[in-house]
Structure formats: C-alpha cells, structure tokens
Design a protein around this motif. Structure first.
Motif, mmCIF file in Angstrom:
data_model
loop_
_atom_site.group_PDB
_atom_site.id
_atom_site.type_symbol
_atom_site.label_atom_id
_atom_site.label_comp_id
_atom_site.label_asym_id
_atom_site.label_seq_id
_atom_site.Cartn_x
_atom_site.Cartn_y
_atom_site.Cartn_z
ATOM 1 N N GLY A 53 0.782 -1.227 0.000
ATOM 2 C CA GLY A 53 0.000 0.000 0.000
ATOM 3 C C GLY A 53 0.816 1.279 0.000
ATOM 4 N N ASN A 54 2.135 1.171 -0.094
ATOM 5 C CA ASN A 54 2.995 2.357 -0.079
ATOM 6 C C ASN A 54 2.884 3.078 -1.424
ATOM 7 O OD1 ASN A 54 5.303 4.072 -0.436
ATOM 8 N ND2 ASN A 54 6.231 3.064 1.335
ATOM 9 N N ARG A 55 2.146 4.178 -1.436
ATOM 10 C CA ARG A 55 1.888 4.906 -2.673
ATOM 11 C C ARG A 55 3.146 5.501 -3.295
ATOM 12 N NH1 ARG A 55 -2.556 2.744 -0.742
ATOM 13 N NH2 ARG A 55 -4.507 3.827 -1.048
ATOM 14 N N VAL A 75 -8.746 -1.329 -3.034
ATOM 15 C CA VAL A 75 -7.445 -0.663 -3.117
ATOM 16 C C VAL A 75 -6.686 -0.916 -1.824
ATOM 17 C CG1 VAL A 75 -6.265 1.550 -3.364
ATOM 18 C CG2 VAL A 75 -8.387 1.116 -4.628
ATOM 19 N N PRO A 76 -5.485 -1.522 -1.914
ATOM 20 C CA PRO A 76 -4.707 -1.791 -0.693
ATOM 21 C C PRO A 76 -4.382 -0.500 0.064
ATOM 22 C CG PRO A 76 -3.798 -2.984 -2.561
ATOM 23 C CD PRO A 76 -4.826 -2.030 -3.105
ATOM 24 N N GLU A 77 -4.595 -0.544 1.353
ATOM 25 C CA GLU A 77 -4.269 0.586 2.225
ATOM 26 C C GLU A 77 -2.816 0.478 2.650
ATOM 27 O OE1 GLU A 77 -6.146 3.206 3.052
ATOM 28 O OE2 GLU A 77 -7.643 2.410 1.674
ATOM 29 N N PRO A 78 -2.183 1.616 2.991
ATOM 30 C CA PRO A 78 -0.802 1.565 3.466
ATOM 31 C C PRO A 78 -0.677 0.611 4.666
ATOM 32 C CG PRO A 78 -1.442 3.816 3.011
ATOM 33 C CD PRO A 78 -2.695 2.975 2.877
ATOM 34 N N GLY A 79 0.370 -0.180 4.645
ATOM 35 C CA GLY A 79 0.629 -1.139 5.714
ATOM 36 C C GLY A 79 -0.066 -2.466 5.527
ATOM 37 N N THR A 80 -0.775 -2.663 4.395
ATOM 38 C CA THR A 80 -1.474 -3.898 4.125
ATOM 39 C C THR A 80 -0.477 -5.018 3.840
ATOM 40 O OG1 THR A 80 -3.255 -2.634 3.124
ATOM 41 C CG2 THR A 80 -3.228 -4.987 2.665
ATOM 42 N N ALA A 81 -0.690 -6.162 4.449
ATOM 43 C CA ALA A 81 0.188 -7.319 4.216
ATOM 44 C C ALA A 81 -0.009 -7.851 2.802
ATOM 45 C CB ALA A 81 -0.111 -8.421 5.223
#
Length: 74
Positions: free
Chosen positions: A36-38, A66-72
């Motif tokens: 999730g790191n944009r 949409v994957p959120e930041p910190g998503t595994a």
C-alpha cells in the motif's frame, strides 16, 4: 528475470484486454506488492504520486479493493 517463453505467455494473456483494465490491474498489483505504499508504487510504475493518487481515487469510486498503506502482501 523471466525467460522469453514465460514473458511471451504473460503478454499473450493481455492481448484483447482494454488498456485501462491492464493499467488498473498493474497498479493494484504494485500497491499490494508495496504493502500500500503509494510513494514506492509510483516510483516503481514511473508515474507521479499525484497521478497515482488520482487513479486510486477513481478505482475506489468504482468499487475496486485498493490496498491501504501497511497492508500485508497475500
């Protein structure tokens, strides 16, 4: 790096798909890979963070996950 046969097969899977769909799938896969790191995803994809954020907003509005930041990574 993939061998030529594997790379050719992957490209064959894309033939006939709309470019926007391929782009969306690539962006979402890159976001999953970067947890999730944009900023990192934008760098990998070679687009500005603003462009990536605009596309993410559009995908979310369309109902895509949409994957959120910190998503595994799954």
């Amino acid at each position: 790096m993939a061998d030529a046969g594997t790379e050719h097969a992957a490209v064959d899977d894309l033939v006939g798909l709309p470019v926007a769909e391929v782009e969306r799938d690539l962006i979402l896969a890159t976001l999953r890979e970067t947890r999730g790191n944009r900023t990192h995803a934008a760098h990998i994809l070679g687009v500005s963070i603003r462009t990536l954020r605009n596309k993410i907003a559009a995908y979310a509005a369309e109902g895509h996950d949409v994957p959120e930041p910190g998503t595994a990574v799954h």
